[in-house]
Design a protein around this motif. Structure first.
Motif, PDB file in Angstrom:
ATOM      1  N   LYS A   1     -21.499  17.502  -1.643  1.00 56.33           N
ATOM      2  CA  LYS A   1     -21.149  17.536  -0.221  1.00 56.33           C
ATOM      3  C   LYS A   1     -21.622  18.841   0.403  1.00 56.33           C
ATOM      4  CE  LYS A   1     -17.251  17.151   2.982  1.00 56.33           C
ATOM      5  NZ  LYS A   1     -15.775  17.029   3.086  1.00 56.33           N
ATOM      6  N   PRO A   2     -22.511  18.799   1.404  1.00 60.21           N
ATOM      7  CA  PRO A   2     -23.045  20.028   1.996  1.00 60.21           C
ATOM      8  C   PRO A   2     -21.993  20.767   2.818  1.00 60.21           C
ATOM      9  CG  PRO A   2     -23.819  18.124   3.226  1.00 60.21           C
ATOM     10  CD  PRO A   2     -23.092  17.585   2.023  1.00 60.21           C
ATOM     11  N   ASP A   3     -22.120  22.086   2.851  1.00 61.33           N
ATOM     12  CA  ASP A   3     -21.186  22.940   3.577  1.00 61.33           C
ATOM     13  C   ASP A   3     -21.941  23.709   4.658  1.00 61.33           C
ATOM     14  OD1 ASP A   3     -19.074  24.514   4.398  1.00 61.33           O
ATOM     15  OD2 ASP A   3     -19.356  25.986   2.795  1.00 61.33           O
ATOM     16  N   PRO A   4     -21.671  23.473   5.940  1.00 57.42           N
ATOM     17  CA  PRO A   4     -22.376  24.183   7.012  1.00 57.42           C
ATOM     18  C   PRO A   4     -22.299  25.697   6.888  1.00 57.42           C
ATOM     19  CG  PRO A   4     -21.140  22.341   7.924  1.00 57.42           C
ATOM     20  CD  PRO A   4     -20.724  22.460   6.479  1.00 57.42           C
ATOM     21  N   ALA A   5     -21.191  26.214   6.381  1.00 56.38           N
ATOM     22  CA  ALA A   5     -21.046  27.675   6.271  1.00 56.38           C
ATOM     23  C   ALA A   5     -22.055  28.250   5.282  1.00 56.38           C
ATOM     24  CB  ALA A   5     -19.628  28.035   5.851  1.00 56.38           C
ATOM     25  N   GLY A   6     -22.269  27.557   4.164  1.00 56.71           N
ATOM     26  CA  GLY A   6     -23.256  28.016   3.187  1.00 56.71           C
ATOM     27  C   GLY A   6     -24.666  27.949   3.734  1.00 56.71           C
ATOM     28  N   GLN A   7     -24.979  26.872   4.432  1.00 60.02           N
ATOM     29  CA  GLN A   7     -26.292  26.744   5.055  1.00 60.02           C
ATOM     30  C   GLN A   7     -26.517  27.851   6.080  1.00 60.02           C
ATOM     31  OE1 GLN A   7     -26.370  22.769   6.661  1.00 60.02           O
ATOM     32  NE2 GLN A   7     -26.247  21.792   4.643  1.00 60.02           N
ATOM     33  N   ALA A   8     -25.485  28.132   6.856  1.00 60.25           N
ATOM     34  CA  ALA A   8     -25.589  29.169   7.881  1.00 60.25           C
ATOM     35  C   ALA A   8     -25.863  30.539   7.265  1.00 60.25           C
ATOM     36  CB  ALA A   8     -24.306  29.207   8.711  1.00 60.25           C
TER      37      ALA A   8
ATOM     38  N   GLU B   1     -26.039  19.841   8.817  1.00 63.99           N
ATOM     39  CA  GLU B   1     -27.123  20.717   9.278  1.00 63.99           C
ATOM     40  C   GLU B   1     -27.036  20.954  10.781  1.00 63.99           C
ATOM     41  OE1 GLU B   1     -31.874  21.518   8.558  1.00 63.99           O
ATOM     42  OE2 GLU B   1     -31.050  19.536   8.065  1.00 63.99           O
ATOM     43  N   THR B   2     -26.660  19.932  11.528  1.00 66.57           N
ATOM     44  CA  THR B   2     -26.465  20.112  12.966  1.00 66.57           C
ATOM     45  C   THR B   2     -25.414  21.193  13.218  1.00 66.57           C
ATOM     46  OG1 THR B   2     -27.022  17.785  13.382  1.00 66.57           O
ATOM     47  CG2 THR B   2     -25.822  18.958  15.114  1.00 66.57           C
ATOM     48  N   HIS B   3     -24.311  21.120  12.489  1.00 70.11           N
ATOM     49  CA  HIS B   3     -23.233  22.109  12.664  1.00 70.11           C
ATOM     50  C   HIS B   3     -23.681  23.504  12.246  1.00 70.11           C
ATOM     51  CE1 HIS B   3     -19.953  18.741  12.418  1.00 70.11           C
ATOM     52  NE2 HIS B   3     -20.575  18.773  13.575  1.00 70.11           N
ATOM     53  N   SER B   4     -24.435  23.605  11.147  1.00 69.67           N
ATOM     54  CA  SER B   4     -24.844  24.931  10.676  1.00 69.67           C
ATOM     55  C   SER B   4     -25.830  25.574  11.647  1.00 69.67           C
ATOM     56  CB  SER B   4     -25.447  24.853   9.270  1.00 69.67           C
ATOM     57  OG  SER B   4     -26.660  24.127   9.251  1.00 69.67           O
ATOM     58  N   ILE B   5     -26.725  24.787  12.226  1.00 68.20           N
ATOM     59  CA  ILE B   5     -27.668  25.335  13.214  1.00 68.20           C
ATOM     60  C   ILE B   5     -26.914  25.813  14.448  1.00 68.20           C
ATOM     61  CG2 ILE B   5     -29.542  24.727  14.806  1.00 68.20           C
ATOM     62  CD1 ILE B   5     -30.641  22.900  12.554  1.00 68.20           C
ATOM     63  N   ARG B   6     -25.942  25.049  14.897  1.00 63.30           N
ATOM     64  CA  ARG B   6     -25.144  25.482  16.050  1.00 63.30           C
ATOM     65  C   ARG B   6     -24.367  26.761  15.723  1.00 63.30           C
ATOM     66  NH1 ARG B   6     -25.455  23.471  20.614  1.00 63.30           N
ATOM     67  NH2 ARG B   6     -26.080  21.319  21.044  1.00 63.30           N
ATOM     68  N   GLU B   7     -23.861  26.859  14.496  1.00 60.89           N
ATOM     69  CA  GLU B   7     -23.100  28.046  14.107  1.00 60.89           C
ATOM     70  C   GLU B   7     -23.979  29.298  14.142  1.00 60.89           C
ATOM     71  OE1 GLU B   7     -20.834  29.819  10.144  1.00 60.89           O
ATOM     72  OE2 GLU B   7     -20.962  27.643  10.428  1.00 60.89           O
ATOM     73  N   VAL B   8     -25.221  29.186  13.677  1.00 65.48           N
ATOM     74  CA  VAL B   8     -26.114  30.341  13.608  1.00 65.48           C
ATOM     75  C   VAL B   8     -26.720  30.682  14.962  1.00 65.48           C
ATOM     76  CG1 VAL B   8     -28.292  31.206  12.643  1.00 65.48           C
ATOM     77  CG2 VAL B   8     -26.670  29.980  11.184  1.00 65.48           C
ATOM     78  N   PHE B   9     -27.133  29.671  15.697  1.00 66.76           N
ATOM     79  CA  PHE B   9     -27.929  29.919  16.900  1.00 66.76           C
ATOM     80  C   PHE B   9     -27.133  29.890  18.194  1.00 66.76           C
ATOM     81  CE2 PHE B   9     -30.970  28.761  13.660  1.00 66.76           C
ATOM     82  CZ  PHE B   9     -31.997  29.659  13.887  1.00 66.76           C
TER      83      PHE B   9
END
Length: 410
Positions: free
Chosen positions: A270-277, A311-319
């Motif tokens: 299960k992917p984690d947006p925080a780790g991707q960010a 991935e949508t959530h992680s991109i929003r978190e970073v950018f």
């Protein structure tokens, strides 16, 4: 700290032979996904994948073929193109001081499958003599080093779907910190076998074949997406220190400026947006760029329900606010998920987008998922863009994440 530049690229996938052919097909949203049939004794699988259906370049002597699994053949096809473009296929001094960093998820999967068929289906008492040499994960890197005459460091990375992105990123660091002047980096994968396919079926993440249009089975970020589509490929980039490239008079295609790597440490699948960010932020920090300076992201975008949303959530978190202005697309819709080769193939496409100032689309995104609410460049590519910096994302089972950033060379 050495500046790291790209002096050669190479690619082969179901989209075609050569980096240019791959980008042209991806930009035109020309799908290489289609029906495939796999056999192993009485076992028969009919499904949908991005399988290379054309003859591979004749680069290896017939007498040497027993040493090569298909994954290594694809590796050499991509590597030889990058070497030739970089002008390193005839520079003996440079070759001896160059290395190979290569990624693969499952290495010689076809050789392993064939060994099991020999033993358990055909009831033979032995397997093919070169099975160990052909199946080991490090075989592709070794073959490239041997054929290129590269006497420097040779490393193999096997971290599932980030393998080749990690290979490129670690090669970048190797050069940046002065351990080498040149590294050929990339990855390959060839796992369209009955055994591997059944294993992926068991995870229940393969897309349901589109009955009307099989070529549209992979639909990243779409409301009706149903899962990933397997593909096979090889892709390579020739990385050099700026000093080395200028000293040789090499043509510089782009500059690699940022690499980030992280692990979710939360779940195996299960992917984690925080780790991707974290990976994306690390890449931005190393590149010395603010989030607002990235104009395009080649997304991991495999077409799974959980992955695309994360991935949508992680991109929003970073950018942040800039996320809405970003162009983001997934080329997996047309070349499938090439697993260990995905990071390298998609980075090659990202570099070409930067050089051509043209963004490939997310094909077949006719019905966007409202929860995936970024500009995913639906259906049609865009030309005449002003791309200052581009990012390529790769995420994997096991929680591994990698992000790479490239800019035009100035």
């Amino acid at each position: 700290m050495q500046r790291v530049v790209i002096t050669g690229i190479g690619a082969i996938s179901a989209l075609g032979t050569g980096a240019d052919a791959n980008f042209s097909a991806a930009f035109a949203a020309r799908s290489a996904v289609g029906p495939v049939t796999l056999h192993a004794g009485s076992h028969r699988i009919e499904g949908c994948a991005a399988q290379i259906g054309f003859a591979l370049p004749d680069l290896i002597r017939k007498a040497d073929m027993p040493l090569f699994d298909r994954v290594a053949v694809l590796a050499w096809c991509a590597a030889s193109e990058a070497l030739q473009q970089a002008g390193l296929d005839h520079d003996a001094a440079a070759q001896q001081a160059s290395g190979v960093f290569w990624g693969t998820g499952m290495g010689g999967a076809q050789t392993i499958d064939n060994a099991y068929i020999d033993l358990f289906i055909d009831h033979k008492t032995r397997v093919r003599p070169m099975s160990i040499v052909a199946s080991m994960n490090s075989a592709s890197a070794a073959h490239i080093a041997l054929r290129a005459g590269f006497g420097g460091t040779v490393n193999t990375y096997s971290s599932a779907c980030v393998s080749s992105a990690q290979a490129i990123g670690e090669a970048f660091r190797h050069i940046r910190h002065g351990y080498a002047e040149r590294v050929l980096a990339g990855g390959s994968e060839a796992l369209l076998t009955v055994g591997v396919w059944r294993a992926w079926e068991g995870l229940r993440v393969l897309g349901v074949t589109d009955a009307t249009h099989p070529e549209r089975t992979c639909k990243p970020f779409s409301l009706d997406r149903s899962g990933l589509v397997l593909g096979e490929a090889g892709a390579a980039v020739m990385l050099e220190s700026l000093d080395s490239a200028q000293r040789r008079g090499a043509t510089i295609l782009a500059e690699l400026t940022g690499y980030g790597a992280s692990n979710d440490a939360t779940h195996m699948t299960k992917p984690d947006p925080a780790g991707q960010a974290r990976a994306m932020r690390m890449a931005l920090r190393e590149a010395g760029l603010a989030p607002g300076q990235i104009d395009y992201i080649n997304a991991h975008g495999a077409g799974t329900l959980a992955g695309d949303l994360a991935e949508t959530h992680s991109i929003r978190e970073v950018f942040g606010d800039h996320a809405s202005a970003l162009m983001v697309s997934s080329t997996k819709a047309v070349h499938g998920h090439t697993l260990g080769a995905a990071g390298a193939l998609e980075f090659v496409l990202t570099v070409q987008a930067l050089r051509q100032q043209a963004v490939p689309p997310t094909a077949f995104l006719a019905l966007p998922d409202p929860a995936c609410d970024l500009d995913y460049v639906a259906l049609q590519g865009r030309t005449q863009q002003s791309l200052r910096a581009v990012m390529s994302n790769s995420f994997a089972f096991g929680g591994s994440n990698a992000a790479l950033i490239a800019i035009p060379f100035i």
